[in-house]
Design a protein around this motif. Structure first.
Motif, PDB file in Angstrom:
ATOM      1  N   TYR A 399       0.808  -1.220   0.000  1.00 50.89           N
ATOM      2  CA  TYR A 399       0.000   0.000   0.000  1.00 50.89           C
ATOM      3  C   TYR A 399       0.839   1.266   0.000  1.00 50.89           C
ATOM      4  O   TYR A 399       0.311   2.366   0.185  1.00 50.89           O
ATOM      5  CB  TYR A 399      -0.965  -0.038   1.191  1.00 50.89           C
ATOM      6  CG  TYR A 399      -1.734  -1.331   1.217  1.00 50.89           C
ATOM      7  CD1 TYR A 399      -2.764  -1.560   0.317  1.00 50.89           C
ATOM      8  CD2 TYR A 399      -1.368  -2.359   2.084  1.00 50.89           C
ATOM      9  CE1 TYR A 399      -3.442  -2.773   0.294  1.00 50.89           C
ATOM     10  CE2 TYR A 399      -2.045  -3.570   2.073  1.00 50.89           C
ATOM     11  CZ  TYR A 399      -3.066  -3.778   1.172  1.00 50.89           C
ATOM     12  OH  TYR A 399      -3.730  -4.979   1.140  1.00 50.89           O
ATOM     13  N   THR A 401       3.502   2.129   1.989  1.00 48.47           N
ATOM     14  CA  THR A 401       4.179   2.555   3.204  1.00 48.47           C
ATOM     15  C   THR A 401       5.581   1.970   3.245  1.00 48.47           C
ATOM     16  O   THR A 401       5.755   0.762   3.058  1.00 48.47           O
ATOM     17  CB  THR A 401       3.421   2.105   4.467  1.00 48.47           C
ATOM     18  OG1 THR A 401       2.086   2.621   4.425  1.00 48.47           O
ATOM     19  CG2 THR A 401       4.111   2.611   5.722  1.00 48.47           C
ATOM     20  N   GLU A 432       1.057  -2.730   9.018  1.00 45.78           N
ATOM     21  CA  GLU A 432       0.032  -1.687   9.058  1.00 45.78           C
ATOM     22  C   GLU A 432      -1.025  -2.010  10.104  1.00 45.78           C
ATOM     23  O   GLU A 432      -1.479  -1.129  10.857  1.00 45.78           O
ATOM     24  CB  GLU A 432      -0.631  -1.528   7.687  1.00 45.78           C
ATOM     25  CG  GLU A 432      -1.673  -0.411   7.649  1.00 45.78           C
ATOM     26  CD  GLU A 432      -2.279  -0.217   6.276  1.00 45.78           C
ATOM     27  OE1 GLU A 432      -1.988   0.817   5.633  1.00 45.78           O
ATOM     28  OE2 GLU A 432      -3.043  -1.100   5.830  1.00 45.78           O
ATOM     29  N   SER A 520      -2.342   4.012   1.697  1.00 44.84           N
ATOM     30  CA  SER A 520      -1.751   3.766   3.013  1.00 44.84           C
ATOM     31  C   SER A 520      -2.541   4.514   4.085  1.00 44.84           C
ATOM     32  O   SER A 520      -3.064   5.605   3.850  1.00 44.84           O
ATOM     33  CB  SER A 520      -0.298   4.249   3.029  1.00 44.84           C
ATOM     34  OG  SER A 520       0.223   4.212   4.345  1.00 44.84           O
TER      35      SER A 520
END
Length: 537
Positions: A399, A401, A432, A520
């Motif tokens: 995503y 990050t 995450e 993110s």
């Protein structure tokens, strides 16, 4: 990922169906073997992602809050079914154990569920609020999260009114159309000709059951009364999975599949249904198996920490209390009072001696490093990770990050691929999900997960018979995301997450959410440690 603002709206009404504990590992094979013909027809005409990933902890109140807000627990302030809110100095308990409920009082428990949870505790905007703020209408059928802008009166069933309810009639805020079991029932159709009502009563969970949701969904279909956005919630699969196991509970999914067939028939067939509605179907989490040996599956945290003075389950802090243990099935939170930093290390080391515990997680308390997160395991020591722009490891997740770390990625079952991206095994999107579970107001000082086959408990909380969830493990976390009647331009281009569901539904209506699908979320949770409210003796 195509920007939401560049996509044209479908000009259809959106129906989001949430089936509690819709586990991909059960639904996928059943669909392939022809047990779910209507779901199979929907997937054949649209899109399916079998790896739609729940938030952590993968527990219904927190997981469903993510579905309707698009936010992780650090945004919603809902961290499970049992947690403590430092801001309000309040214990929240939404489990089914008699002891904690009676300690808090059944009237308090009921009012928390019906009123305070949505009104006071949920600290993120719901998709209902977003939709109706843009001059559209929304409907909620039996879903736990319903906050909106229209006032509804709660009609308390007689049995509950005589036993537990006080203060007369109550009012709640929901979307334009709201059905909450036997408690709230809107009228729909021409001039409000029909009330949304399904089978209820004491022995049918007061209308919070699949049969009631199915009946109400079909009323909207036959009356052609769907507003622009509708959420329909089917809870029975979770109850059956806990009791009998996820595979044995397949009958509830078969029955749900029949409801989809009736929904299509009400429109004159699947094609006409999908010409009118954009359909989104998913679950809030998965479900893993528990063996029958109950003595072996329960991890008694109160026994492991019996030299501390512990808060009784469901109660608030008392004089001299040192620890509050909040089991959330296959996850648990521990809140520490006083010198929590020093005690945290000692407690983590002790608990990791129990090899039934998979991971212990905490947020760094070092000044300047508050956005570092630690994961301890029995075999691989402590793994520390943080969002970073660069660093000695510095790899990017799916995503976008970028993360750096010290220690062994094995602690979260991850590795770095040849192209420099982080790939996860049995703990999907672990970094995450862990980072976004921590919030200075509601998160415990320690998070625990159990190995497959085990649940956390205390002497006052029970464990389930055959199925459970709550941890980072894929069995607990993965549900299908099924889209039908949705243009291909809206299909996710990354592995779907529960936090993508609300933004997806809003984008189908031409609206922007707080986050785009596939974006993110890590910047939402950079809360300074200095703002943490201490739990003082």
């Amino acid at each position: 990922m195509v920007e939401t603002s560049s996509l044209k709206t479908t000009m259809k009404k959106v129906l989001l169906i949430i089936v509690d504990a819709l586990a991909s590992r059960v639904v996928g094979p059943a669909l392939a073997h022809g047990r779910l013909p209507n779901l199979r027809a929907l997937t054949a005409s649209g899109y399916v992602d079998w790896n739609c990933t729940a938030i952590f902890p993968s527990i219904t109140p927190a997981a469903t809050a993510a579905l309707i807000t698009g936010g992780y627990p650090c945004v919603t302030d809902i961290t499970g079914a049992y947690f403590y809110d430092r801001k309000d100095s309040r214990v929240h308990y939404y489990g089914d154990d008699t002891g904690p409920i009676l300690r808090r009082g059944f009237a308090t428990f009921l009012e928390d569920f019906l009123i305070r949870l949505n009104r006071d505790q949920l600290r993120a905007e719901t998709a209902f609020e977003t939709v109706e703020r843009h001059a559209m209408r929304a409907a909620c059928l039996n879903f736990l999260w319903f906050r909106g802008s229209v006032e509804h009166r709660v009609q308390m069933p007689l049995a509950l009114r005589l036993w537990a309810w006080s203060g007369g009639s109550k009012k709640i805020m929901g979307p334009s159309i709201l059905s909450l079991g036997d408690f709230v029932s809107s009228r729909v159709g021409s001039a409000g000709s029909q009330r949304l009502k399904g089978p209820g009563g004491l022995f049918r969970r007061f209308g919070f059951n699949d049969a009631a949701t199915a009946a109400e969904l079909l009323i909207l279909a036959r009356q052609r009364s769907f507003p622009e956005f509708t959420v329909a919630y089917f809870p029975d699969n979770d109850f059956e999975s806990h009791s009998d196991g996820a595979e044995a509970a397949l009958g509830t999914i078969v029955e749900f599949d029949r409801t989809l067939g009736e929904l299509a028939d009400a429109y004159g067939g699947l094609q006409k249904l999908l010409e009118s509605l954009a359909i989104v179907i998913t679950g809030d989490h998965g479900q893993s198996d528990l063996p029958m040996d109950q003595h072996r599956t329960g991890i008694r945290l109160d026994e492991s920490l019996n030299d501390y003075k512990l808060v009784a389950a469901g109660e608030n802090w008392g004089e001299g209390d040192e620890l509050m243990i909040c089991p959330n099935m296959r996850a648990a939170q521990i809140y520490l009072r006083g010198d929590y930093v020093q005690q945290r290390k000692k407690i983590a080391e002790r608990l990791l001696e129990d090899q039934r515990i998979d991971q212990i997680m905490w947020r760094s308390s070092d000044p300047g490093n508050e956005n570092r997160y630690c994961v301890g395991t029995h075999r691989h020591g402590t793994f520390e990770f943080w969002p970073a722009t660069q660093g000695p490891h510095s790899a990017i997740d799916e995503y976008g990050t970028r993360w750096d770390w010290q220690g062994d990625l094995t602690n979260v079952d991850a590795r770095v691929t040849a192209d420099g991206t982080i790939e996860f095994g049995t703990n999907p999107n672990a970094l995450e999900r862990i980072a976004t579970a921590f919030d200075h107001e509601v998160s415990g000082d320690l998070w625990l997960t159990s190995r497959l086959g085990y649940e956390f408990c205390t002497g006052d909380t029970s464990i389930h018979r055959r199925g459970s969830h709550g941890s980072l493990h894929s069995h607990d976390s993965l549900s299908p995301l099924i889209l039908a009647g949705v243009p291909e331009s809206f299909y996710p281009t990354k592995t779907a997450r529960s936090v993508d569901v609300a933004p997806l539904c809003l984008s189908l209506l031409g609206l922007d959410g707080v986050r785009q699908v596939g974006a993110s979320h890590i910047d939402m949770c950079k809360t300074e440690h200095s703002s943490r409210t201490p739990l003082t003796p």
